[in-house]
Design a protein around this motif. Structure first.
Motif, PDB file in Angstrom:
ATOM      1  N   ALA A 155       0.834  -1.208   0.000  1.00 38.11           N
ATOM      2  CA  ALA A 155       0.000   0.000   0.000  1.00 38.11           C
ATOM      3  C   ALA A 155       0.867   1.255   0.000  1.00 38.11           C
ATOM      4  N   THR A 156       1.991   1.213   0.717  1.00 39.44           N
ATOM      5  CA  THR A 156       2.904   2.361   0.745  1.00 39.44           C
ATOM      6  C   THR A 156       3.457   2.655  -0.644  1.00 39.44           C
ATOM      7  N   GLY A 157       3.731   1.602  -1.410  1.00 38.18           N
ATOM      8  CA  GLY A 157       4.185   1.793  -2.786  1.00 38.18           C
ATOM      9  C   GLY A 157       3.166   2.549  -3.617  1.00 38.18           C
ATOM     10  N   PHE A 158       1.894   2.169  -3.488  1.00 36.55           N
ATOM     11  CA  PHE A 158       0.825   2.892  -4.191  1.00 36.55           C
ATOM     12  C   PHE A 158       0.778   4.348  -3.741  1.00 36.55           C
ATOM     13  N   LEU A 159       0.903   4.546  -2.415  1.00 38.12           N
ATOM     14  CA  LEU A 159       0.824   5.904  -1.883  1.00 38.12           C
ATOM     15  C   LEU A 159       1.949   6.782  -2.426  1.00 38.12           C
ATOM     16  N   LEU A 160       3.174   6.272  -2.417  1.00 41.51           N
ATOM     17  CA  LEU A 160       4.313   7.046  -2.894  1.00 41.51           C
ATOM     18  C   LEU A 160       4.230   7.318  -4.396  1.00 41.51           C
ATOM     19  N   LEU A 199      -6.010   7.043  -3.542  1.00 43.58           N
ATOM     20  CA  LEU A 199      -7.284   6.495  -3.045  1.00 43.58           C
ATOM     21  C   LEU A 199      -7.136   5.008  -2.748  1.00 43.58           C
ATOM     22  N   VAL A 200      -6.502   4.278  -3.669  1.00 45.49           N
ATOM     23  CA  VAL A 200      -6.303   2.835  -3.469  1.00 45.49           C
ATOM     24  C   VAL A 200      -5.441   2.583  -2.238  1.00 45.49           C
ATOM     25  N   ALA A 201      -4.359   3.355  -2.081  1.00 44.69           N
ATOM     26  CA  ALA A 201      -3.462   3.163  -0.942  1.00 44.69           C
ATOM     27  C   ALA A 201      -4.184   3.410   0.378  1.00 44.69           C
ATOM     28  N   LEU A 202      -4.969   4.464   0.442  1.00 40.20           N
ATOM     29  CA  LEU A 202      -5.672   4.778   1.682  1.00 40.20           C
ATOM     30  C   LEU A 202      -6.836   3.822   1.915  1.00 40.20           C
ATOM     31  N   ALA A 203      -7.417   3.286   0.829  1.00 37.21           N
ATOM     32  CA  ALA A 203      -8.442   2.249   0.978  1.00 37.21           C
ATOM     33  C   ALA A 203      -7.856   0.998   1.626  1.00 37.21           C
ATOM     34  N   PHE A 204      -6.584   0.670   1.309  1.00 37.64           N
ATOM     35  CA  PHE A 204      -5.875  -0.415   1.994  1.00 37.64           C
ATOM     36  C   PHE A 204      -5.818  -0.137   3.489  1.00 37.64           C
ATOM     37  N   LYS A 205      -5.443   1.088   3.842  1.00 38.41           N
ATOM     38  CA  LYS A 205      -5.226   1.435   5.248  1.00 38.41           C
ATOM     39  C   LYS A 205      -6.507   1.365   6.067  1.00 38.41           C
ATOM     40  N   VAL A 206      -7.645   1.748   5.453  1.00 37.78           N
ATOM     41  CA  VAL A 206      -8.913   1.741   6.201  1.00 37.78           C
ATOM     42  C   VAL A 206      -9.708   0.456   5.998  1.00 37.78           C
ATOM     43  N   SER A 207      -9.187  -0.465   5.192  1.00 35.24           N
ATOM     44  CA  SER A 207      -9.792  -1.789   4.972  1.00 35.24           C
ATOM     45  C   SER A 207     -11.085  -1.746   4.172  1.00 35.24           C
ATOM     46  N   LEU A 208     -11.125  -0.950   3.124  1.00 35.22           N
ATOM     47  CA  LEU A 208     -12.260  -1.004   2.206  1.00 35.22           C
ATOM     48  C   LEU A 208     -12.054  -2.179   1.244  1.00 35.22           C
ATOM     49  N   ALA A 209     -13.091  -2.983   1.032  1.00 31.68           N
ATOM     50  CA  ALA A 209     -13.004  -4.094   0.085  1.00 31.68           C
ATOM     51  C   ALA A 209     -12.886  -3.534  -1.330  1.00 31.68           C
ATOM     52  N   PRO A 210     -12.179  -4.208  -2.214  1.00 31.20           N
ATOM     53  CA  PRO A 210     -11.503  -5.508  -2.052  1.00 31.20           C
ATOM     54  C   PRO A 210     -10.070  -5.396  -1.547  1.00 31.20           C
ATOM     55  N   PHE A 211      -9.722  -4.266  -0.903  1.00 33.69           N
ATOM     56  CA  PHE A 211      -8.371  -4.081  -0.382  1.00 33.69           C
ATOM     57  C   PHE A 211      -8.295  -4.419   1.104  1.00 33.69           C
ATOM     58  N   HIS A 212      -9.227  -5.238   1.555  1.00 33.82           N
ATOM     59  CA  HIS A 212      -9.336  -5.574   2.977  1.00 33.82           C
ATOM     60  C   HIS A 212      -8.731  -6.926   3.312  1.00 33.82           C
ATOM     61  N   MET A 213      -8.182  -7.646   2.330  1.00 32.74           N
ATOM     62  CA  MET A 213      -7.864  -9.060   2.537  1.00 32.74           C
ATOM     63  C   MET A 213      -6.941  -9.311   3.725  1.00 32.74           C
ATOM     64  N   TRP A 214      -6.097  -8.342   4.055  1.00 31.84           N
ATOM     65  CA  TRP A 214      -5.175  -8.524   5.162  1.00 31.84           C
ATOM     66  C   TRP A 214      -5.879  -8.458   6.523  1.00 31.84           C
ATOM     67  N   SER A 290     -15.419  -4.835  11.553  1.00 32.86           N
ATOM     68  CA  SER A 290     -14.601  -3.628  11.392  1.00 32.86           C
ATOM     69  C   SER A 290     -14.512  -3.221   9.919  1.00 32.86           C
ATOM     70  N   VAL A 291     -14.387  -4.206   9.044  1.00 32.47           N
ATOM     71  CA  VAL A 291     -14.359  -3.911   7.606  1.00 32.47           C
ATOM     72  C   VAL A 291     -15.686  -3.281   7.171  1.00 32.47           C
ATOM     73  N   SER A 292     -16.794  -3.822   7.656  1.00 36.70           N
ATOM     74  CA  SER A 292     -18.103  -3.283   7.265  1.00 36.70           C
ATOM     75  C   SER A 292     -18.255  -1.834   7.715  1.00 36.70           C
ATOM     76  N   HIS A 293     -17.707  -1.504   8.883  1.00 44.07           N
ATOM     77  CA  HIS A 293     -17.826  -0.125   9.366  1.00 44.07           C
ATOM     78  C   HIS A 293     -17.027   0.841   8.493  1.00 44.07           C
ATOM     79  N   ALA A 294     -15.978   0.361   7.846  1.00 45.13           N
ATOM     80  CA  ALA A 294     -15.281   1.205   6.875  1.00 45.13           C
ATOM     81  C   ALA A 294     -16.226   1.590   5.737  1.00 45.13           C
ATOM     82  N   GLY A 295     -17.124   0.671   5.381  1.00 48.33           N
ATOM     83  CA  GLY A 295     -18.117   0.966   4.350  1.00 48.33           C
ATOM     84  C   GLY A 295     -19.099   2.037   4.794  1.00 48.33           C
TER      85      GLY A 295
END
Length: 462
Positions: A155-160, A199-214, A290-295
């Protein structure tokens, strides 16, 4: 900035306190530092720090989110004595790393520059990579640490990369200069690509699907108090940073990213709630919760108004209180039963009624049942989102359906605790006094905020 310095110095002091008495006083020192920081957060910012305002500014919103983060961290530290009882040899390191992570979160509340954003994200994340694997004898904890590190680095790679494209097109890292560029050049392809990557990088951080797998594996494998910190403080910090970037820097190209956000929210709400129904382990169910609350939180981007930041803060505080309430109960059960399946909670209300009631009220709040803080939090965000002209009503309908589905898996755990066919929760060990005090506080806070929502504004000096 004053609060950041106090918490950072407290973290250093807690770390070095481990030299003496195996960290015996680190917890108390950390709590004292947090109380001082909470007091200072209500005071006007020192004028000395104005020279740094192009990088970090402790404005009203930063102060509000800092206050709620410190309160939640204090509650978690009150639970630490029992939760970290099997980490006696390195408790000081655990408290210090949690405070370092909180320092990163505070940076995310007041960043004015994309460089400061990156520093805040990394200071928040790196201690958590270590903390996730702090239970060294548990293979799941080791797996959680590795998975969190790898996905976080991804995710950091996407952010940078996104920041590089934004700088390349706008020529600035400053949020407000980028904001001006987005208004004047809404069709700049390079700029839009950078915004989407961020947006994708920060979606990873807040666990929005489909970037929630971790999230489910990391939350389940980490020590439970660390999981509670991730589900609350990390969610607060990352989501406010997400909100700040998208609504300030990229306000001029809202039409380019709002539809992407809508799709992510719909996927998140259906997938997370459906997977929550399928779980037989309470800790993993709470991870999907927790993932659902990100939604639900994602709806804050629709129908933006002057109260959006306040609505976001109210929801995050209500959700974080509820998270502490449930995870506190889970920590107790896990210590006694060595597991977190639904069956481990069977008959808990007969043995520890205060804990069971706190967990039940917390889950009812998460589900958005009336007279709880969670209901008022969802209502305020839904009422805002429904004003969005294009698809606000549809998004709110999806969120309401998701909330209805979530009631099923929350009630399942409540039924196991209060109405078991046969109680298996028999123990002579009693819950620590601090746990009962925190439980009573959470029950009162969630109900008071649900019945008198204006209390939130008054208590935090708004």
């Amino acid at each position: 900035m004053s609060v950041f310095i106090i918490i950072f110095l407290t973290a250093v002091a807690a770390l070095f306190a481990g030299v003496f008495e195996k960290g015996k006083f680190s917890r108390y020192l950390s709590i004292l530092g947090l109380l001082v920081a909470l007091y200072v957060s209500f005071l006007p910012e020192c004028s000395f720090f104005n020279q740094y305002k192009t990088m970090f500014k402790f404005g009203p919103n930063a102060a509000l989110f800092t206050k709620i983060s410190i309160v939640i961290t204090l509650l978690l530290f009150f639970l630490g004595g029992f939760s970290f009882s099997n980490h006696r040899s390195h408790q000081s390191e655990l408290y210090a790393l949690l405070l370092f992570a909180l320092s990163g979160g505070i940076i995310l509340f007041g960043f004015q520059n994309l460089v400061t954003l990156f520093l805040g994200v990394e200071i928040l994340s790196i201690p958590l990579y270590v903390l996730a694997g702090s239970n060294k004898t548990d293979l799941r904890s080791n797996e959680a640490s590795i998975k969190y590190f790898l996905m976080g680095a991804f995710a950091t790679g996407f952010l940078l990369f996104g920041i590089a494209l934004i700088y390349g097109s706008s020529g600035s890292f400053d949020l407000y200069q980028i904001h001006q560029f987005s208004i004047e050049n809404p069709k700049d392809t390079l700029f839009i690509m950078g915004a989407v990557l961020m947006l994708v990088a920060l979606a990873f951080k807040v666990s929005l699907a489909p970037f929630h797998m971790w999230s489910p594996d990391v939350y389940q494998g980490s020590p439970s108090l660390i999981t509670a910190f991730m589900m609350s403080i990390v969610k607060i910090s990352a989501f406010f940073a997400f909100f700040r970037v998208m609504t300030i820097a990229f306000a001029g190209i809202t039409g380019e990213w709002i539809n992407i956000m809508g799709v992510l929210i719909i996927i998140t709400l259906f997938l997370a709630n459906a997977m929550g129904l399928a779980q037989s382990n309470a800790k993993r169910m709470l991870a999907y919760s927790s993932v659902s609350h990100a939604g639900y939180l994602g709806l804050i981007f629709f129908g933006l108004n002057n109260l959006s930041a306040y609505n976001l803060a109210f929801y995050l505080f209500a959700y974080s209180l509820a998270t502490v309430g449930v995870m506190m109960c889970l920590i107790w059960v896990e210590k006694l039963k060595r597991e977190t399946s639904y069956n481990a909670f069977r008959g808990l209300s007969h043995s520890e009624p205060i804990m069971a009631v706190a967990a039940a009220v917390s889950m009812l709040s998460m589900a958005g049942i009336p007279l709880t803080a969670g209901f008022m939090g969802k209502f305020s965000i839904f009422a805002q989102a429904i004003q969005y002209p294009k698809m606000g009503s549809f998004m709110v309908l999806i969120a309401v359906l998701g909330s209805a589905i979530s009631i099923a898996y929350y009630l399942r755990l409540i039924m196991v605790m209060f109405f078991p066919k046969e109680s298996s929760f028999k123990t002579s060990e009693k819950v620590p006094l601090t746990y009962n005090i925190v439980a009573v506080f959470i029950i009162i806070a969630l109900l008071a905020m649900g019945i008198f929502p204006d209390l939130f504004a008054k208590q935090f000096g708004l």
